[in-house]
Motif scaffolding. Structure first.
Motif, PDB file in Angstrom:
ATOM      1  N   CYS A 153      24.714   2.771 162.891  1.00 22.09           N
ATOM      2  CA  CYS A 153      23.951   3.063 161.683  1.00 22.09           C
ATOM      3  C   CYS A 153      24.419   2.206 160.504  1.00 22.09           C
ATOM      4  O   CYS A 153      23.617   1.769 159.670  1.00 22.09           O
ATOM      5  N   LEU A 154      25.746   1.959 160.439  1.00 18.48           N
ATOM      6  CA  LEU A 154      26.298   1.211 159.297  1.00 18.48           C
ATOM      7  C   LEU A 154      26.143  -0.293 159.441  1.00 18.48           C
ATOM      8  O   LEU A 154      26.090  -1.030 158.445  1.00 18.48           O
TER       9      LEU A 154
ATOM     10  N   THR B 213      29.003   5.928 149.733  1.00 22.51           N
ATOM     11  CA  THR B 213      27.619   6.399 149.879  1.00 22.51           C
ATOM     12  C   THR B 213      27.054   6.022 151.249  1.00 22.51           C
ATOM     13  O   THR B 213      26.400   6.842 151.898  1.00 22.51           O
ATOM     14  N   ALA B 214      27.327   4.791 151.680  1.00 25.31           N
ATOM     15  CA  ALA B 214      26.791   4.345 152.971  1.00 25.31           C
ATOM     16  C   ALA B 214      27.365   5.206 154.099  1.00 25.31           C
ATOM     17  O   ALA B 214      26.637   5.655 154.990  1.00 25.31           O
ATOM     18  N   THR B 215      28.668   5.448 154.024  1.00 25.89           N
ATOM     19  CA  THR B 215      29.302   6.232 155.096  1.00 25.89           C
ATOM     20  C   THR B 215      28.774   7.665 155.108  1.00 25.89           C
ATOM     21  O   THR B 215      28.417   8.204 156.166  1.00 25.89           O
ATOM     22  N   ALA B 216      28.729   8.292 153.935  1.00 24.70           N
ATOM     23  CA  ALA B 216      28.300   9.695 153.871  1.00 24.70           C
ATOM     24  C   ALA B 216      26.857   9.829 154.348  1.00 24.70           C
ATOM     25  O   ALA B 216      26.541  10.718 155.165  1.00 24.70           O
ATOM     26  N   ALA B 217      26.004   8.942 153.876  1.00 24.36           N
ATOM     27  CA  ALA B 217      24.592   9.029 154.260  1.00 24.36           C
ATOM     28  C   ALA B 217      24.410   8.742 155.748  1.00 24.36           C
ATOM     29  O   ALA B 217      23.675   9.455 156.454  1.00 24.36           O
ATOM     30  N   ALA B 218      25.110   7.712 156.229  1.00 26.11           N
ATOM     31  CA  ALA B 218      24.991   7.362 157.651  1.00 26.11           C
ATOM     32  C   ALA B 218      25.518   8.490 158.530  1.00 26.11           C
ATOM     33  O   ALA B 218      24.982   8.768 159.606  1.00 26.11           O
ATOM     34  N   LEU B 219      26.564   9.157 158.054  1.00 24.86           N
ATOM     35  CA  LEU B 219      27.134  10.254 158.824  1.00 24.86           C
ATOM     36  C   LEU B 219      26.144  11.420 158.910  1.00 24.86           C
ATOM     37  O   LEU B 219      25.997  12.048 159.982  1.00 24.86           O
ATOM     38  N   CYS B 220      25.468  11.709 157.818  1.00 27.03           N
ATOM     39  CA  CYS B 220      24.450  12.775 157.833  1.00 27.03           C
ATOM     40  C   CYS B 220      23.380  12.437 158.881  1.00 27.03           C
ATOM     41  O   CYS B 220      23.026  13.279 159.716  1.00 27.03           O
TER      42      CYS B 220
END
Lengths: 444, 258
Positions: A92-93, A132-139
């Motif tokens: 995703c990242l 932000t990228a990590t948190a959103a991608a994790l969701c």
């Protein structure tokens, strides 16, 4: 062509020579590739507490302590499935296949260390992209991998991001970065200073030399970003970083060694003065009627670097012999008082470290609240006044503590310090910066 | 390494000389009284005499230490080795010719003792250290010439009094009446510990030092003693530092040879 004539010998954290006559500019954050890598990693590396997310989902306790949403819970085996989450998160990242994205599973799946690809940061102007990228991608990853439905997806968001955006920072979230949100920076260029010493001590696995080095790199790199280390003041900061933070000419190590068995803070001040006289940094100016000799210098920037190295050595002797971090503000005030009275020359950062020590002593001795030295950083209202010369000593003091505080560095740092210690350049900055300096010094 | 004799403190006055003397660890402080180890422990009130030291962490040898070259180099103090708690002794020094000014306690403490944490506040000076290290340091601080029974107070709390007039016996004001003047013996006696908890038995800390002797021994500049402004060398030092700090703030590379 070098801007400044200064050359230094590089040493490791055990006082072994690594290279000789390296231009001090090879140790500048503007030139040294390892320092630039460290700064990039600080932006790109993010830690994820999968165990924390799993617990938050199971109990409905999201968005901060005791903030429980009754009747809302999800039982997801995140820790057990950490490997597959890591794979999906990486996909995703990634911007392109085989780019520099990394997701590492740590502690049997409890934590993840995520490195967001540089391309994502380069496409924006804020360092918050890592978070932000990590948190959103994790969701997205959790929703996809565990078939979370429309009605439960909000809980995933709350478990990952915490109470943000109702709060300014991700309160109670389970993704964390070394850097705080920009709104919490005291002014322009303060981002790299907003890293509590607890993190620094844990990232460097409580090696006091590396803790001081990492802290000094972040602080002095911030000086460039803040507009302090430029023009008339650039050399002041370059020499400070080299001598105090990176043990140039083995000054810090030598002074510590000389006083390691019985030395007091006063002895360290005297050792520093002796070394400055021997190296021709200071010389007698005039003898007063009482017999007192005032000293002078033709290079106040170099004197400051020597005094700053002495200050770190004094911290290592005082906090090191007591194996206690709380002594450091006392060192900041009285090392400077003593060395000023010994020589008639200004102390570290021309009085700013002593002033910082006064405030920090108040706010770290439970008189007016505050906290132990592990919570302090260069962006802290009480310790931001010295331009990069105080916080490396605080980081070293925290690293040398044997367990005298109620809120330990481990408690304060949480998952961040532990996970980021997996990054070799952050864990052992002295080694990597020295190697990088040697690799480029021909070009300077 | 060059031959270098530490100078500690500038100034040509008697006060400056006294400051140099107290700050110089090679000068042995004169012992004026004996306070037993047990009495000292009682005065500080952190533990009962004979009681084992409480610890805040296991002994270093048992717990093991992280791989750190500085920990390997720097010898821990006995208290740190054992994992002792960090405790304090705190003093209030009257403004009337006491041997030490508050700042002198910090300067002297850091030149003479290792691993100490000293803070200077307006009316009190705490010295913190690992408990068994503290007891050693406290012995020096109470038994020697730097302590005057009447004008120095061992006060953990309610320290007020340093700037008040002395009473008819030359004693500094103490709101908690921890110490009293014994008219019969002429000695100062502590009836409470440093935070004001009554002691089972009073502890004598000896006779007050005479005014004329204190005036000779003091490290305080005073307008009715030796005024700061009369110590030209000292004033020059302070002005020089102020000038150098300011000039350096403008452009450190321009400060040369001054």
């Amino acid at each position: 062509m070098a801007k400044y004539p200064d050359k230094v010998d590089l040493y490791d954290d055990r006082g072994r020579v690594f290279a000789s006559k390296v231009p001090v500019e090879a140790l500048s954050p503007l030139r040294n590739p390892a320092m630039q890598k460290i700064i990039s990693y600080v932006k790109e590396c993010v830690s994820v507490n999968l165990e924390g997310i799993e617990k938050a989902l199971a109990t409905g306790e999201v968005g901060g302590k005791w903030c429980i949403i009754r009747g809302r819970s999800l039982k997801l085996d995140l820790v057990k499935n950490a490997e597959s989450i890591a794979d999906s998160l990486k996909n995703c990242l990634q911007v392109t296949k085989d780019d520099d994205t990394e997701v590492k599973v740590l502690k049997g799946g409890k934590h993840l260390l995520v490195k967001v690809p540089a391309k994502r940061l380069n496409a924006g102007v804020e360092y918050t992209t890592g978070f932000t990228a990590t948190a959103a991608a994790l969701c997205c990853t959790i929703v996809e991998n565990f078939n979370v439905n429309l009605w439960d997806a909000d809980l995933i968001h709350a478990a990952v991001w915490g109470r943000y955006p109702q709060t300014m920072e991700p309160l109670g979230g389970n993704v964390s970065s070394l850097l705080s949100v920009p709104q919490q920076n005291e002014g322009m260029g303060y981002a790299l200073r907003n890293v509590p010493c607890a993190h620094i001590a844990l990232i460097t696995k409580k090696n006091a030399m590396n803790a001081a080095a990492l802290s000094s790199i972040l602080e002095q790199a911030a000086m460039f970003e803040m507009g302090d280390a430029i023009g008339n003041f650039e050399r002041l900061h370059l020499l400070g970083l080299a001598y105090q933070g990176l043990n140039a000419n083995n000054l810090v190590y030598d002074i510590v060694k000389e006083n390691s068995k019985t030395g007091t803070l006063g002895d360290v001040a005297v050792s520093t003065v002796k070394r400055a006289i021997a190296d021709g940094v200071i010389k007698p100016l005039e003898k007063k009627p009482s017999g007192y000799t005032a000293y002078t210098t033709n290079d106040l920037n170099m004197w400051n670097a020597y005094a700053a190295a002495g200050l770190l050595a004094g911290t290592m002797i005082t906090c090191g012999s007591a194996r206690s971090m709380q002594h450091c503000p006392s060192v900041f005030i009285y090392f400077n008082d003593l060395i000023e009275r010994e020589t008639g020359l200004p102390g570290v950062d021309f009085g700013r470290v002593a002033g910082t020590g006064v405030e920090m002593a108040f706010f770290s001795h439970s008189i007016y609240g505050g906290g132990n030295p592990a919570v302090f950083h260069g962006n802290h209202i009480v310790t931001r006044h010295s331009k990069g010369f105080t916080i490396p000593c605080v980081a070293a003091a925290v690293a040398l503590d044997a367990g005298t505080v109620i809120y330990t560095p481990e408690k304060i740092s949480g998952v961040v310090g532990e996970t980021l210690s997996e990054v070799p350049e952050l864990r052992e900055p002295l080694r990597y910066v020295n190697e990088a300096a040697v690799s480029i010094h021909g070009g300077i | 390494m060059v031959e270098y004799k530490p100078q500690y403190y500038p100034g040509s006055s008697k006060v400056a000389k006294n400051r140099r003397k107290y700050m110089d660890p090679s000068y042995k402080l004169k012992k004026l009284r004996t306070i037993s180890d047990d009495d000292l422990v009682k005065l500080m009130g952190h533990r009962v005499p004979g009681e084992a030291y409480k610890s805040v962490h296991p002994p270093l040898e048992e717990m093991g230490e992280p791989a750190c070259p500085i920990r390997e180099l720097v010898e821990p103090t006995p208290g740190a080795k054992a994992g002792d708690r960090i405790r304090y002794i705190q003093f209030t020094d009257s403004v009337y010719f006491t041997p030490l000014t508050p700042y002198m306690r910090a300067w002297m403490g850091h030149t003479r003792y290792r691993g100490v944490d000293i803070g200077v506040l307006s009316g009190r000076v705490p010295l913190e250290a690992r408990e068994r290290d503290l007891e050693k340091v406290a012995k020096d601080l109470v038994e020697t010439e730097i302590f005057d029974p009447a004008r120095c107070g061992i006060r953990g709390a309610t320290v007020h009094g340093h700037s008040l007039r002395l009473d008819e016996n030359g004693m500094m004001f103490d709101a908690l009446r921890r110490f009293v003047f014994d008219n019969k013996t002429g000695e100062v006696v502590y009836v409470k510990d440093q935070i004001g908890v009554p002691l089972d038995k009073p502890i004598s800390v000896g006779k007050p030092i005479k005014e004329e002797e204190l005036r000779e021994m003091t490290s305080e500049y005073r307008v009715d003693g030796i005024p700061f402004r009369e110590d030209k060398e000292m004033v020059e030092f302070v002005q020089r530092l102020h000038m150098l700090r300011t000039e350096a703030g403008f452009d450190p590379s321009k400060v040369k040879g001054i």
